[in-house]
Design an enzyme around this catalytic site. Sequence first.
Site, PDB file in Angstrom:
ATOM      1  N   ASP A 173      47.727  50.728  47.860  1.00 53.48           N
ATOM      2  CA  ASP A 173      46.957  50.702  46.618  1.00 53.48           C
ATOM      3  C   ASP A 173      47.925  50.968  45.469  1.00 53.48           C
ATOM      4  O   ASP A 173      49.110  50.686  45.590  1.00 53.48           O
ATOM      5  CB  ASP A 173      45.811  51.726  46.675  1.00 53.48           C
ATOM      6  CG  ASP A 173      44.611  51.288  45.848  1.00 53.48           C
ATOM      7  OD1 ASP A 173      44.768  51.160  44.618  1.00 53.48           O
ATOM      8  OD2 ASP A 173      43.524  51.073  46.407  1.00 53.48           O
ATOM      9  N   HIS A 206      49.926  48.212  44.575  1.00 53.08           N
ATOM     10  CA  HIS A 206      49.202  47.525  43.510  1.00 53.08           C
ATOM     11  C   HIS A 206      49.782  47.797  42.133  1.00 53.08           C
ATOM     12  O   HIS A 206      49.139  47.534  41.125  1.00 53.08           O
ATOM     13  CB  HIS A 206      47.723  47.926  43.541  1.00 53.08           C
ATOM     14  CG  HIS A 206      46.990  47.440  44.749  1.00 53.08           C
ATOM     15  ND1 HIS A 206      45.648  47.679  44.951  1.00 53.08           N
ATOM     16  CD2 HIS A 206      47.413  46.741  45.838  1.00 53.08           C
ATOM     17  CE1 HIS A 206      45.265  47.140  46.116  1.00 53.08           C
ATOM     18  NE2 HIS A 206      46.332  46.571  46.661  1.00 53.08           N
TER      19      HIS A 206
END
Length: 395
Positions: A221, A244
């Site tokens: 993430d 991310h």
Amino acid sequence: MAKLLCIPSLLLFIFLVSLNINISSAKTSYNVLTYGARPNGKTDSTQAFLDAWTAACGSTDPTMIYIPKGRYLLGSVAFTGGNCKSPDITIRIDGTLIAPEDYRILGLASNWLSFEGVSGVSIVGGALDAKGSPLWDCKSKGSNCPAGATTLSFVNSNNIKINGLLSLNSQMFHIVINGCQNVQVQGVRVIAAGDSPNTDGIHVQLSTDVAIMNSSIKTGDDCISIGPGTKNLWIERVRCGPGHGISIGSLAKTMDEPGVQNVTVKSTIFTGTTNGFRIKSWARHSTGFVQAIRFIGATMINVQNPIIIDQNYCPHNLNCPNQVSGIQISDVMYQGIRGTSATPVAIKFDCSFKYPCKGIRLQNVNLTYFNKEAQSTCTNAIGKISGQVQPDNCF
């Protein structure tokens, strides 16, 4: 002292950190083995760690909790500062703390290791192995799975240092800084699979004067996520990927939300990430804002969205609010950003119709797409460029 003031700020920071570590040997030491901890990775040492914490807190002098080499099994544990007398507690970890094999034991807790209402706590060295992969597998199959636990959390605390720590395979977020002041994170490594869900590397919210430096984050993430109420955040020399990217948001989760302001990100490298620098908010009403943001000196290597503002954020297109984002974004600078985009659109500003992004600046940006010119798109964005900027300006 006059000579010290001439040392560059970074060297002075490192010098002071090294001084803190060197003098720790003079502190009163509390060895967890003395309190019954066993370094065999099988015996539950949770109570022994709590007892060592209680003893260290009870002293009026600077103290050190020492964790020798070995593997220590720990369940969910909260170290609270309400009764602490010691002004300075160093937790020196030469071993590895490991979570229970059964992910459900931690999975039902919010945190694995949490520090609540503490002051003057330093964590030096060591590894935290949360054994999160069985829970990730459970979630990937859509089974009835617990949410999972954050590996290391500091809440409502101040004067915190985290130096040289390794966080492995967190069930959820690796490190959370929530409601804190004066936090220094230095030389941290975060490792989790690129497809591990919700495993943000470092999350900061409702906190002031936080520095994250010289760290490497590989996760599933956001490498660093920046939540509401973050002020005076400095990020420098961080490597991100997989992951991310570095994200402000998601914002506008609630109507009354404190803003994000005075964030500087310098000298970063993104490799194979879904995003580089991202600001994201849900399309709903909110009193929140983003202002005085500086993204300076970054290298993007095969990044899907190197520069993106998304004010219509809605992952997986589920339960999207479909309103207008109330988050007001202003005074955001991108300077010295170079590298390659994995998609044709390297710069995307998708801003609020009601509150357009204002004061966006692009300076000396060079992003390409497979050795070709990349594209940029702007919706409700007001800004200007200086120096050489590729892809072409869309303001």
